[in-house]
Design a protein around this motif. Structure first.
Motif, PDB file in Angstrom:
ATOM      1  N   PRO A   1       0.810  -1.224   0.000  1.00  0.00           N
ATOM      2  CA  PRO A   1       0.000   0.000   0.000  1.00  0.00           C
ATOM      3  C   PRO A   1       0.843   1.274   0.000  1.00  0.00           C
ATOM      4  O   PRO A   1       0.461   2.269  -0.618  1.00  0.00           O
ATOM      5  CB  PRO A   1      -0.856  -0.101   1.254  1.00  0.00           C
ATOM      6  CG  PRO A   1      -0.413  -1.294   2.002  1.00  0.00           C
ATOM      7  CD  PRO A   1       0.510  -2.092   1.135  1.00  0.00           C
TER       8      PRO A   1
ATOM      9  N   ARG B   1       2.000   1.709  -3.649  1.00  0.00           N
ATOM     10  CA  ARG B   1       0.854   2.054  -4.503  1.00  0.00           C
ATOM     11  C   ARG B   1       0.438   3.503  -4.287  1.00  0.00           C
ATOM     12  O   ARG B   1       0.174   4.227  -5.252  1.00  0.00           O
ATOM     13  CB  ARG B   1      -0.319   1.119  -4.221  1.00  0.00           C
ATOM     14  CG  ARG B   1      -0.047  -0.307  -4.681  1.00  0.00           C
ATOM     15  CD  ARG B   1      -1.203  -1.207  -4.395  1.00  0.00           C
ATOM     16  NE  ARG B   1      -2.232  -0.901  -5.396  1.00  0.00           N
ATOM     17  CZ  ARG B   1      -3.436  -1.425  -5.393  1.00  0.00           C
ATOM     18  NH1 ARG B   1      -3.793  -2.256  -4.444  1.00  0.00           N
ATOM     19  NH2 ARG B   1      -4.294  -1.123  -6.329  1.00  0.00           N
ATOM     20  N   ARG B   2       0.374   3.944  -3.046  1.00  0.00           N
ATOM     21  CA  ARG B   2      -0.025   5.338  -2.769  1.00  0.00           C
ATOM     22  C   ARG B   2       0.995   6.327  -3.330  1.00  0.00           C
ATOM     23  O   ARG B   2       0.615   7.342  -3.908  1.00  0.00           O
ATOM     24  CB  ARG B   2      -0.211   5.546  -1.273  1.00  0.00           C
ATOM     25  CG  ARG B   2      -1.467   4.897  -0.765  1.00  0.00           C
ATOM     26  CD  ARG B   2      -1.648   5.073   0.708  1.00  0.00           C
ATOM     27  NE  ARG B   2      -2.810   4.289   1.138  1.00  0.00           N
ATOM     28  CZ  ARG B   2      -3.048   3.958   2.370  1.00  0.00           C
ATOM     29  NH1 ARG B   2      -2.236   4.321   3.336  1.00  0.00           N
ATOM     30  NH2 ARG B   2      -4.121   3.251   2.666  1.00  0.00           N
TER      31      ARG B   2
ATOM     32  N   ARG C   1       0.755   6.412  -7.201  1.00  0.00           N
ATOM     33  CA  ARG C   1      -0.452   7.124  -7.659  1.00  0.00           C
ATOM     34  C   ARG C   1      -0.374   8.610  -7.356  1.00  0.00           C
ATOM     35  O   ARG C   1      -0.808   9.444  -8.160  1.00  0.00           O
ATOM     36  CB  ARG C   1      -1.690   6.487  -7.040  1.00  0.00           C
ATOM     37  CG  ARG C   1      -1.902   5.087  -7.599  1.00  0.00           C
ATOM     38  CD  ARG C   1      -2.956   4.321  -6.884  1.00  0.00           C
ATOM     39  NE  ARG C   1      -3.020   2.968  -7.438  1.00  0.00           N
ATOM     40  CZ  ARG C   1      -3.939   2.094  -7.123  1.00  0.00           C
ATOM     41  NH1 ARG C   1      -4.894   2.406  -6.266  1.00  0.00           N
ATOM     42  NH2 ARG C   1      -3.923   0.894  -7.670  1.00  0.00           N
ATOM     43  N   LEU C   2       0.181   8.961  -6.220  1.00  0.00           N
ATOM     44  CA  LEU C   2       0.340  10.373  -5.882  1.00  0.00           C
ATOM     45  C   LEU C   2       1.322  11.046  -6.834  1.00  0.00           C
ATOM     46  O   LEU C   2       1.114  12.190  -7.257  1.00  0.00           O
ATOM     47  CB  LEU C   2       0.798  10.504  -4.426  1.00  0.00           C
ATOM     48  CG  LEU C   2       0.814  11.904  -3.834  1.00  0.00           C
ATOM     49  CD1 LEU C   2      -0.564  12.548  -3.904  1.00  0.00           C
ATOM     50  CD2 LEU C   2       1.300  11.840  -2.389  1.00  0.00           C
TER      51      LEU C   2
ATOM     52  N   TYR D   1       8.500   9.482  -3.696  1.00  0.00           N
ATOM     53  CA  TYR D   1       8.322   8.226  -4.441  1.00  0.00           C
ATOM     54  C   TYR D   1       9.667   7.497  -4.558  1.00  0.00           C
ATOM     55  O   TYR D   1       9.739   6.278  -4.336  1.00  0.00           O
ATOM     56  CB  TYR D   1       7.740   8.496  -5.835  1.00  0.00           C
ATOM     57  CG  TYR D   1       7.817   7.283  -6.733  1.00  0.00           C
ATOM     58  CD1 TYR D   1       6.849   6.283  -6.677  1.00  0.00           C
ATOM     59  CD2 TYR D   1       8.885   7.108  -7.618  1.00  0.00           C
ATOM     60  CE1 TYR D   1       6.932   5.155  -7.478  1.00  0.00           C
ATOM     61  CE2 TYR D   1       8.973   5.985  -8.429  1.00  0.00           C
ATOM     62  CZ  TYR D   1       8.000   5.013  -8.349  1.00  0.00           C
ATOM     63  OH  TYR D   1       8.106   3.892  -9.137  1.00  0.00           O
TER      64      TYR D   1
END
Length: 151
Positions: free
Chosen positions: A5, A8-9, A12-13, A52
């Protein structure tokens, strides 16, 4: 938070901030109405880009990604929306673990110096989050000192 998670966050961010920056660039260069979007979203995107990369590197060490996969994850932050494609690639190859699968280095003994660092980060979540925030702030400060991208 578990590795999957988190990754993934962040992926996507990072893609979302690309969309915001591209919108700001459209307003500045195409409609010539304002450059505020580039100033604001450029900074936001820069910070999320660094976050990221820090997150991807942390997951890469914990999941024992190959150097090639790690480099691919980091390079995915450069073209717009490529982090989404890398996320799908990593999920198809089970490179992120299950949605509730914990950090491997929370329980397994680290084998390398990098694994020792990541093991400390995931075994001390509050301090690890603080260290991650400091790393993002420090790397962002270095990027600002170097200057904006040419173009």
């Amino acid at each position: 938070m578990h590795p999957r998670p988190l990754f993934r966050r962040l992926a996507r961010l990072e893609a979302l901030t690309w969309a915001l920056l591209l919108t700001g660039m459209f307003l500045k260069y195409v409609t010539e109405t304002t450059e505020l979007g580039v100033r604001v979203f450029g900074m936001v995107h820069g910070v999320v880009f660094v976050a990221y990369c820090v997150g991807a590197a942390t997951v890469a060490v914990d999941r024992r990604w190959s150097p090639g996969r790690t480099l691919l994850a980091l390079l995915a932050a450069v073209p717009p929306f490529a982090t989404l494609a890398f996320e799908r690639y990593a999920e198809r190859r089970d490179a992120l673990g299950g949605p509730h699968e914990p950090w491997r280095l929370r329980t397994e003994p680290p084998r390398t110096v990098l694994e020792r660092v990541v093991a400390w980060l995931v075994r001390n979540p509050a301090l690890g989050a603080g260290a991650g925030a400091l790393a993002v702030a420090g790397l962002t400060a270095v990027a600002l000192a170097v200057g904006p991208p040419v173009g």
